[in-house]
Design a protein around this motif. Structure first.
Motif, mmCIF file in Angstrom:
data_model
loop_
_atom_site.group_PDB
_atom_site.id
_atom_site.type_symbol
_atom_site.label_atom_id
_atom_site.label_comp_id
_atom_site.label_asym_id
_atom_site.label_seq_id
_atom_site.Cartn_x
_atom_site.Cartn_y
_atom_site.Cartn_z
ATOM 1 N N TYR A 204 7.686 9.520 -13.051
ATOM 2 C CA TYR A 204 8.530 8.764 -13.977
ATOM 3 C C TYR A 204 8.130 9.076 -15.416
ATOM 4 N N ALA A 205 6.837 9.039 -15.693
ATOM 5 C CA ALA A 205 6.355 9.320 -17.047
ATOM 6 C C ALA A 205 6.761 10.719 -17.494
ATOM 7 N N THR A 206 6.648 11.678 -16.589
ATOM 8 C CA THR A 206 7.026 13.051 -16.909
ATOM 9 C C THR A 206 8.522 13.165 -17.180
ATOM 10 N N LYS A 207 9.314 12.585 -16.302
ATOM 11 C CA LYS A 207 10.771 12.674 -16.405
ATOM 12 C C LYS A 207 11.291 11.986 -17.664
ATOM 13 N N LYS A 208 10.678 10.882 -18.037
ATOM 14 C CA LYS A 208 11.152 10.091 -19.175
ATOM 15 C C LYS A 208 10.447 10.434 -20.491
ATOM 16 N N GLY A 209 9.594 11.436 -20.480
ATOM 17 C CA GLY A 209 8.916 11.837 -21.708
ATOM 18 C C GLY A 209 7.861 10.860 -22.172
ATOM 19 N N ARG A 210 7.265 10.140 -21.245
ATOM 20 C CA ARG A 210 6.205 9.177 -21.574
ATOM 21 C C ARG A 210 4.863 9.902 -21.627
ATOM 22 N N SER A 211 3.931 9.330 -22.371
ATOM 23 C CA SER A 211 2.685 10.066 -22.619
ATOM 24 C C SER A 211 1.460 9.516 -21.901
ATOM 25 N N LYS A 212 1.543 8.261 -21.400
ATOM 26 C CA LYS A 212 0.328 7.660 -20.816
ATOM 27 C C LYS A 212 0.661 6.770 -19.631
ATOM 28 N N VAL A 213 -0.208 6.783 -18.641
ATOM 29 C CA VAL A 213 -0.110 5.895 -17.487
ATOM 30 C C VAL A 213 -1.407 5.097 -17.396
ATOM 31 N N THR A 214 -1.267 3.773 -17.268
ATOM 32 C CA THR A 214 -2.426 2.898 -17.111
ATOM 33 C C THR A 214 -2.404 2.271 -15.727
ATOM 34 N N ALA A 215 -3.457 2.454 -14.964
ATOM 35 C CA ALA A 215 -3.575 1.835 -13.643
ATOM 36 C C ALA A 215 -4.255 0.480 -13.808
ATOM 37 N N VAL A 216 -3.595 -0.570 -13.332
ATOM 38 C CA VAL A 216 -4.104 -1.934 -13.464
ATOM 39 C C VAL A 216 -4.674 -2.381 -12.118
ATOM 40 N N HIS A 217 -5.864 -2.979 -12.130
ATOM 41 C CA HIS A 217 -6.580 -3.227 -10.872
ATOM 42 C C HIS A 217 -7.561 -4.381 -11.024
ATOM 43 N N LYS A 218 -8.260 -4.686 -9.943
ATOM 44 C CA LYS A 218 -9.384 -5.634 -9.949
ATOM 45 C C LYS A 218 -10.480 -5.073 -9.044
ATOM 46 N N ALA A 219 -10.752 -3.785 -9.229
ATOM 47 C CA ALA A 219 -11.698 -3.084 -8.357
ATOM 48 C C ALA A 219 -13.135 -3.524 -8.579
ATOM 49 N N ASN A 220 -13.395 -4.218 -9.681
ATOM 50 C CA ASN A 220 -14.755 -4.714 -9.887
ATOM 51 C C ASN A 220 -15.094 -5.850 -8.922
ATOM 52 N N ILE A 221 -14.088 -6.534 -8.405
ATOM 53 C CA ILE A 221 -14.289 -7.606 -7.436
ATOM 54 C C ILE A 221 -13.844 -7.168 -6.043
ATOM 55 N N MET A 222 -12.624 -6.658 -5.931
ATOM 56 C CA MET A 222 -12.117 -6.160 -4.640
ATOM 57 C C MET A 222 -12.412 -4.673 -4.559
ATOM 58 N N LYS A 223 -13.671 -4.383 -4.276
ATOM 59 C CA LYS A 223 -14.189 -3.025 -4.398
ATOM 60 C C LYS A 223 -13.559 -2.046 -3.409
ATOM 61 N N LEU A 224 -13.213 -2.513 -2.217
ATOM 62 C CA LEU A 224 -12.628 -1.615 -1.229
ATOM 63 C C LEU A 224 -11.111 -1.511 -1.385
ATOM 64 N N GLY A 225 -10.420 -2.670 -1.444
ATOM 65 C CA GLY A 225 -8.967 -2.655 -1.533
ATOM 66 C C GLY A 225 -8.459 -2.083 -2.840
ATOM 67 N N ASP A 226 -8.772 -2.752 -3.950
ATOM 68 C CA ASP A 226 -8.351 -2.234 -5.249
ATOM 69 C C ASP A 226 -9.105 -0.959 -5.600
ATOM 70 N N GLY A 227 -10.304 -0.821 -5.034
ATOM 71 C CA GLY A 227 -11.049 0.422 -5.240
ATOM 72 C C GLY A 227 -10.292 1.614 -4.694
ATOM 73 N N LEU A 228 -9.676 1.454 -3.518
ATOM 74 C CA LEU A 228 -8.872 2.530 -2.930
ATOM 75 C C LEU A 228 -7.656 2.824 -3.797
ATOM 76 N N PHE A 229 -6.976 1.762 -4.249
ATOM 77 C CA PHE A 229 -5.800 1.957 -5.103
ATOM 78 C C PHE A 229 -6.188 2.731 -6.367
ATOM 79 N N LEU A 230 -7.273 2.325 -6.997
ATOM 80 C CA LEU A 230 -7.726 2.978 -8.226
ATOM 81 C C LEU A 230 -8.109 4.433 -7.980
ATOM 82 N N HIS A 231 -8.795 4.681 -6.868
ATOM 83 C CA HIS A 231 -9.210 6.048 -6.535
ATOM 84 C C HIS A 231 -7.988 6.939 -6.324
#
Length: 386
Positions: A204-231
Motif C-alpha cells: 500500500y505504501a509503495t502504491k500510494k507513494g508513502r514513505s514510512k510504515v510504523t508497526a504498532v505492538h505490545k511485544a514488551n509484554i506479549m513477547k510471543l504473540g506480539d513478538g511474532l507480529f513484530l518479527h
C-alpha cells in the motif's frame, strides 16, 4: 553463508508471491466486475455495476438512503443488491448470512453500515459481522485519516493511514471458563497472517507513494504473540529498502497521535489496536462522521465508515453526518474505475464542508442529514431539482 542467502532470497520471493492477490490483483478481480445477468428487476441497466449493500444498524439505513439520493442525482451506473443483516433487529441468521456471501460472490464489492454486536452472550461468541468478514477473508482494514479543508481541529493538514489485521488477534472469538470465575480469552497471532498484513501495508505504501510504515505492538509484554507480529513486520520491511520502517508500542502510539500525529504515515497493527487507533485518529479530524474506511481480501472489497459506530441515539432524528459514508461510496466508485463519478461526488462533499454553511451537529452546526445531502446534490448540479 551462501546457502543462507539463497534461503532468504527464496523466502522473500515466496512472501512477495503470497500477497499478489491481496493488493495488486484486487482491482482486476473486483473493480472490473460487472453484472453478468439481471438478478432483479432493478438490475436491468446494461453496463451498470452491481454492488452488495448492507445498511446495518443505527443510522446505517439513513446513511444508505443519502448515498442512493446522491448517486441518483449524479447518474452513477451502480445497482445495489440490498440485504438486511442485524442481530439487534432479529434479522440475522445463517440463511441471511449465506445470502450476503452469495451476493458478494457475484458483485465482489459491497457498501456496508455498522452491524451492531450486542454485548449479551446468547450461546455464540462470534458476531455476524465477524463471521461475515471471516467468510470473505477480509483481512485488511484500511482507514485513511485526512483533515477536511474548511473544518479546523487541533491538528490540521493531517494525512495518515491505519492498516489493521482483522481476522485474528483479540477478536478470534475463542473464550471459555477454565474454572469457576476464571475466563480465558485467547489472542491468536499467526506467522502467515502477520506476514500477509505486513506485506499489504508495504505494498500500500509503495502504491500510494508513502514513505514510512510504523508497526504498532505490545511485544514488551506479549513477547510471543506480539513478538511474532513484530518479527514478521521486520522481515517484510527488509524487502522494501525504499520505505522507512519503525516500531512503536501501542500505549506510546496513542499518546504520540494526540501530541504529534504528523510523525506518522502508514501504521500497521493487530486487530484490537487497530480498532482503538481508528477511533482515536478519527477524533483528530472531526469524528466518526467524517472518516471513510475499507476492507480487502484477495477477492473482495468492502467499503464502510472508518470508525464503526451505529450512532443509535440519532436514529430517526435526521441529524447523522453522511460525510463518512458518502466518501466511502466515492472510494468504492474509484475502486470500480468510475473515476468521474467518484471525483464529482467527493468534490461536492468536500465543497460543502469547506464552505461551512451546512454542517451537521457533530461538526458544530445545526443542519440536518437532509440539508447536507441537498447541499451536496446542489454542488453536483447547481440547478438540480429547480
Amino acid at each position: 553463508m551462501a546457502a543462507l542467502s539463497v534461503g532468504r532470497a527464496a523466502a522473500g520471493g515466496l512472501l512477495r508471491a503470497q500477497s499478489l492477490g491481496a493488493w495488486r490483483g484486487l482491482r482486476a478481480s473486483a473493480a472490473l466486475q460487472q453484472i453478468p445477468r439481471a438478478k432483479s428487476e432493478n438490475a436491468r441497466s446494461e453496463g451498470a455495476f452491481q454492488v452488495t449493500m448492507l445498511p446495518g444498524d443505527g443510522v446505517g439505513p439513513e446513511l444508505m438512503h443519502a448515498v442512493k439520493e446522491v448517486f441518483k442525482a449524479a447518474s452513477v451506473p451502480v445497482v445495489f443488491d440490498e440485504h438486511h443483516l442485524s442481530e439487534v433487529q432479529n434479522m440475522a441468521s445463517e440463511e441471511k448470512l449465506d445470502q450476503v456471501v452469495d451476493s458478494m460472490k457475484e458483485s465482489k464489492v459491497a457498501l456496508i453500515g455498522k452491524i451492531h454486536t450486542p454485548m449479551e452472550y446468547k450461546g455464540e461468541l462470534a458476531s455476524y459481522d465477524m463471521r461475515l468478514r471471516r467468510k470473505l477473508d477480509l483481512f485488511a482494514n484500511v482507514v485513511h485519516v485526512k483533515s477536511l479543508p474548511g473544518y479546523k481541529t487541533r491538528h490540521n493538514n493531517l494525512d495518515l493511514v491505519i492498516i489493521r489485521e482483522q481476522t485474528e488477534g483479540e477478536y478470534s472469538s475463542l473464550e471459555h471458563e477454565s474454572a469457576k470465575g476464571v475466563i480465558e480469552c485467547l489472542k491468536i497471532i499467526t506467522r502467515a497472517k502477520s506476514q500477509r498484513i505486513a506485506k499489504f501495508a508495504f505494498d500500500y505504501a509503495t502504491k500510494k507513494g508513502r514513505s514510512k510504515v510504523t508497526a504498532v505492538h505490545k511485544a514488551n509484554i506479549m513477547k510471543l504473540g506480539d513478538g511474532l507480529f513484530l518479527h514478521c513486520c521486520e522481515e517484510v520491511a527488509e524487502l522494501y529498502p525504499k520505505i522507512k520502517f519503525d516500531t512503536m508500542i501501542i500505549d506510546n502510539c496513542c499518546m504520540q497521535l494526540v501530541q504529534n500525529p504528523y510523525q506518522f504515515d502508514v501504521l500497521v497493527m493487530p486487530n484490537l489496536y487497530g480498532n482503538i487507533i481508528d477511533n482515536l485518529a478519527a477524533g483528530l479530524v472531526g469524528g466518526a462522521g467524517v472518516v471513510p474506511g475499507e476492507s480487502y481480501s484477495a477477492e473482495y472489497a468492502v467499503f464502510e465508515m472508518g470508525a464503526r459506530h451505529p450512532f443509535a441515539q440519532a436514529v430517526g432524528r435526521n441529524i447523522a453526518n453522511p460525510t463518512a459514508m458518502l466518501l466511502s461510496a466515492t472510494n468504492m466508485l474509484r475502486h470500480l474505475n468510475l473515476e468521474f463519478h467518484s471525483n464529482l461526488i467527493a468534490d461536492a462533499v468536500k465543497k460543502v464542508i469547506k464552505v461551512g454553511k451546512v454542517r451537521t451537529r457533530d461538526l458544530g452546526g445545526y443542519s440536518t442529514t437532509s440539508d447536507f445531502v441537498k447541499s451536496v446534490i446542489d454542488n453536483l448540479h447547481p440547478h438540480y431539482g429547480a
